[in-house]
Motif scaffolding. Structure first.
Motif, short mmCIF file in Angstrom:
data_model
loop_
_atom_site.label_atom_id
_atom_site.label_comp_id
_atom_site.label_asym_id
_atom_site.label_seq_id
_atom_site.Cartn_x
_atom_site.Cartn_y
_atom_site.Cartn_z
N GLU A 1 7.01 -9.02 -14.23
CA GLU A 1 7.69 -8.05 -13.37
C GLU A 1 7.24 -6.64 -13.74
OE1 GLU A 1 11.93 -8.45 -13.61
OE2 GLU A 1 12.17 -6.62 -12.43
N ALA A 2 7.25 -6.40 -15.05
CA ALA A 2 6.84 -5.07 -15.50
C ALA A 2 5.43 -4.78 -15.01
CB ALA A 2 6.89 -5.00 -17.01
N ASN A 3 4.59 -5.80 -15.12
CA ASN A 3 3.20 -5.62 -14.73
C ASN A 3 3.07 -5.24 -13.25
OD1 ASN A 3 0.43 -5.79 -15.04
ND2 ASN A 3 0.65 -7.54 -16.42
N SER A 4 3.78 -6.02 -12.43
CA SER A 4 3.67 -5.74 -11.00
C SER A 4 4.30 -4.38 -10.67
CB SER A 4 4.33 -6.85 -10.18
OG SER A 4 5.73 -6.75 -10.27
N ASN A 5 5.38 -4.03 -11.38
CA ASN A 5 5.99 -2.71 -11.16
C ASN A 5 4.99 -1.59 -11.42
OD1 ASN A 5 8.44 -3.58 -10.33
ND2 ASN A 5 9.46 -3.34 -12.32
N VAL A 6 4.32 -1.74 -12.56
CA VAL A 6 3.37 -0.68 -12.92
C VAL A 6 2.25 -0.60 -11.90
CG1 VAL A 6 1.73 0.11 -14.64
CG2 VAL A 6 3.90 -0.84 -15.35
N LYS B 1 2.39 -1.37 -8.78
CA LYS B 1 2.90 -0.72 -7.56
C LYS B 1 2.97 0.78 -7.74
CE LYS B 1 5.82 -4.12 -5.75
NZ LYS B 1 7.17 -4.59 -6.08
N ARG B 2 3.42 1.15 -8.91
CA ARG B 2 3.56 2.58 -9.17
C ARG B 2 2.19 3.26 -9.07
NH1 ARG B 2 6.49 6.59 -9.48
NH2 ARG B 2 6.27 8.13 -11.13
N ILE B 3 1.17 2.61 -9.63
CA ILE B 3 -0.16 3.19 -9.58
C ILE B 3 -0.64 3.33 -8.14
CG2 ILE B 3 -2.60 2.75 -10.09
CD1 ILE B 3 -1.76 1.67 -12.76
N GLU B 4 -0.37 2.30 -7.37
CA GLU B 4 -0.74 2.37 -5.96
C GLU B 4 -0.08 3.56 -5.29
OE1 GLU B 4 0.02 -1.26 -3.68
OE2 GLU B 4 -1.22 -2.24 -5.21
N TYR B 5 1.20 3.66 -5.52
CA TYR B 5 1.94 4.75 -4.91
C TYR B 5 1.36 6.11 -5.30
CZ TYR B 5 5.69 8.13 -4.43
OH TYR B 5 6.41 9.25 -4.14
N ILE B 6 1.06 6.22 -6.58
CA ILE B 6 0.57 7.52 -7.05
C ILE B 6 -0.79 7.84 -6.44
CG2 ILE B 6 -0.22 8.79 -9.07
CD1 ILE B 6 1.92 7.38 -10.67
N THR B 7 -1.65 6.85 -6.36
CA THR B 7 -2.97 7.15 -5.77
C THR B 7 -2.82 7.54 -4.30
OG1 THR B 7 -3.20 4.76 -5.68
CG2 THR B 7 -4.58 5.90 -7.26
N ALA B 8 -1.92 6.83 -3.60
CA ALA B 8 -1.71 7.21 -2.19
C ALA B 8 -1.21 8.64 -2.10
CB ALA B 8 -0.71 6.25 -1.55
N GLU B 9 -0.29 8.94 -2.99
CA GLU B 9 0.28 10.29 -2.99
C GLU B 9 -0.80 11.33 -3.27
OE1 GLU B 9 4.11 12.17 -2.60
OE2 GLU B 9 3.07 10.36 -1.97
N LEU B 10 -1.67 11.00 -4.20
CA LEU B 10 -2.76 11.94 -4.54
C LEU B 10 -3.65 12.18 -3.33
CD1 LEU B 10 -3.98 11.00 -8.12
CD2 LEU B 10 -3.01 13.15 -7.34
N LYS B 11 -3.91 11.12 -2.59
CA LYS B 11 -4.76 11.27 -1.41
C LYS B 11 -4.09 12.20 -0.40
CE LYS B 11 -7.50 7.21 -1.10
NZ LYS B 11 -7.26 5.80 -0.80
#
Lengths: 131, 373
Positions: free
Chosen positions: A77-82, A84-94
């Motif tokens: 769970e922790a793994n998938s959470n992290v 997801k978070r990375i995905e979100y952050i990269t999208a946000e950066l874009k």
């Protein structure tokens, strides 16, 4: 003569407005840059966490700090959470990149407009001085 | 003409005002200071990390440790550390993992590596900035001393032709554009004068030279280029010399031809050799502008080329203006630009070869090759 001076006054008012807009834009850009920096730092941290999580054994205990308490979490769970978070952050950066670009374009056009206004005011003033 | 040719002189101070340079230098210094602070912070992290690794390494050596437990800001009470091989490690982003001492050390070491790479990149940045700062410092000092920048376009007309192109090109592009025809006419008249002078001068010198040439054929073709190199630069400054030489050569050719008859005995044998050397030399000269001593008769072909070239020069003149501009971008090393020259030489050469002798190679040979021989 009076019409000339009033025209100059109008132009000056316009110039003032435009400079205000420009400074607002610049503030926005600066803010954007700061947010962007924050996100990049977070992205780096998340990637580090992901790397460490990948290195953990299946049966390792992982906790997440939520407020004042440590909550036990499943490793998967922790793994998938992290992730997801990375995905979100990269999208946000874009997204931030796009807005920054947009803002910079606006800033440049504003600068041009201001320059033109200044030139017009100057030419009006010189013609006034001659008259 | 000569004056116009020499480049421009700009005082460094006008290019980089001292005040501006000072500002830039200050900015760079500020940036360096910032990076230094960051570097110090990073060094602190690395230090902490190393200490932590040591501590984590030592803790499990005992089953329990007696310690003073901090309680609030100022109070401590005695306590005991147990479970000395269990660590809860913060991975970041609020995630903790239970790890043993050994595993913890590994995590910490990985972090240490990350810190090290950051440290390296910071140091590289600081180095860059320092180089920049040094440059600004030097500029300031030089500008303050009133140093002057002299810029002179490198003009390679030399190669093409001693002929017309020399003087013409040398005039700064603007001059040329303004009145190319004028210049051209002047050049031609100048060439005529020179030719006359040389004719007179050469009749004396030719004999001695011819003999030499025959003997030193190899040497000459080989040496000329070398000798000429230094001259090249001189020629540029003078402007006129190239023309002279061209003329000289044309005269030389004539004289050479005459020579053959009188000294038949000596020269018959060498005649072919001579011719060849001449050919080579001619090429060298054409390409390099090396106007060796005026008396080189070997350059026979040359002259002819040049004269012809002169007629052709008009067309060349037109495109010349553009050349100086790119010349300036080229390195100042004298001789490597071949494209333009080759084209020209080939023109000259073809005319030459037809006139002089069938034996000469009619295609342009690279200058480098020629020198080697």
């Amino acid at each position: 003569m009076s019409s000339l001076s009033s025209a100059v006054r109008d132009l000056q008012r316009e110039l003032e407005n435009k400079t205000n807009d420009l400074s607002k834009l610049q503030k926005d850009i600066a803010k954007n840059h700061q947010v962007r920096k924050k996100y990049t730092v977070q992205l780096g941290e998340n990637e580090l966490v992901l790397k460490e999580l990948d290195l953990l054994n299946e049966d390792a205990n992982v906790y997440k700090l939520i407020g004042p308490v440590l909550v036990k979490q499943d490793l998967a769970e922790a793994n998938s959470n992290v992730r997801k978070r990375i995905e979100y952050i990269t999208a946000e950066l874009k997204r931030l990149d796009a807005t920054v670009q947009d803002l910079e374009e606006k800033q440049n056009s504003k600068k041009d407009a201001i320059l033109k206004l200044q030139q017009r005011i100057q030419s009006l003033q010189t013609s006034k001085a001659k008259a | 003409m000569e004056e116009t040719r020499r480049g421009t002189v700009t005082s460094l101070a006008s290019l980089f005002p001292v005040g501006e340079a000072q500002k830039a230098a200050n900015r760079v210094q500020y940036a360096i200071a910032e990076k230094r602070a960051e570097l110090d912070r990073l060094l602190g992290f690395i230090d902490d990390n190393n200490n932590l690794i040591n501590l984590v390494h030592k803790l499990p050596e005992e089953l329990s440790h007696d310690i003073m437990v901090p309680f609030g800001k100022a109070a401590f009470f005695p306590g005991r550390l147990i479970h000395t091989n269990e660590f809860l490690v913060l991975l970041g982003e609020g995630y903790y993992a239970e790890r043993t001492s050994k595993q913890t050390t590994e995590i910490l070491k990985r972090r240490g590596k990350g810190l090290d790479s950051q440290l390296d990149s910071l140091e590289a940045m600081i180095k860059d900035l320092q180089a920049e700062a040094m440059f600004f410092g030097q500029t300031i000092a030089e500008a303050a001393e009133g140093l002057v920048e002299i810029r002179e376009d490198y003009i390679e007309d030399s190669h093409k032709g001693e002929t017309k192109s020399g003087p013409l090109k040398q005039d700064a592009p603007d001059l040329e554009k303004a009145k190319p025809d004028d210049e051209y006419a002047r050049m031609l008249s100048r060439m005529d004068e020179l030719e006359k002078e040389e004719l007179a001068a050469e009749s004396g010198g030719d004999n001695g030279k011819n003999e030499q040439t025959t003997e030193d054929v190899d040497d000459i073709s080989y040496q000329r280029p070398v000798d000429n190199e230094p001259r090249n630069s001189e020629d540029f400054h003078k402007g006129a010399p190239p023309v002279d030489q061209a003329n000289n050569k044309s005269m030389a050719t004539k004289s050479v031809e005459k020579h053959c008859h009188p000294d038949v005995a000596d020269q018959l044998n060498f005649a072919s050799l001579d011719l060849q050397s001449n050919v080579r030399e001619g090429k060298n000269a054409a390409k390099k502008v090396k106007f060796v001593d005026h008396i080189e008769k070997p350059l026979v072909h040359h002259e002819e080329k040049q004269v012809k070239a002169a007629t052709a020069s008009k067309s060349e003149v037109q495109h010349q203006p553009s050349q100086p501009s790119f010349d300036s971008h080229k390195a100042f090393t004298g001789s490597i630009v071949e494209h333009t020259e080759n084209i020209k030489t080939s023109n000259g050469q073809s005319s030459t070869s037809s006139q002089v002798s069938g034996s000469q190679p009619s295609k342009p040979v690279s200058r480098f090759k020629m020198q080697r021989r």
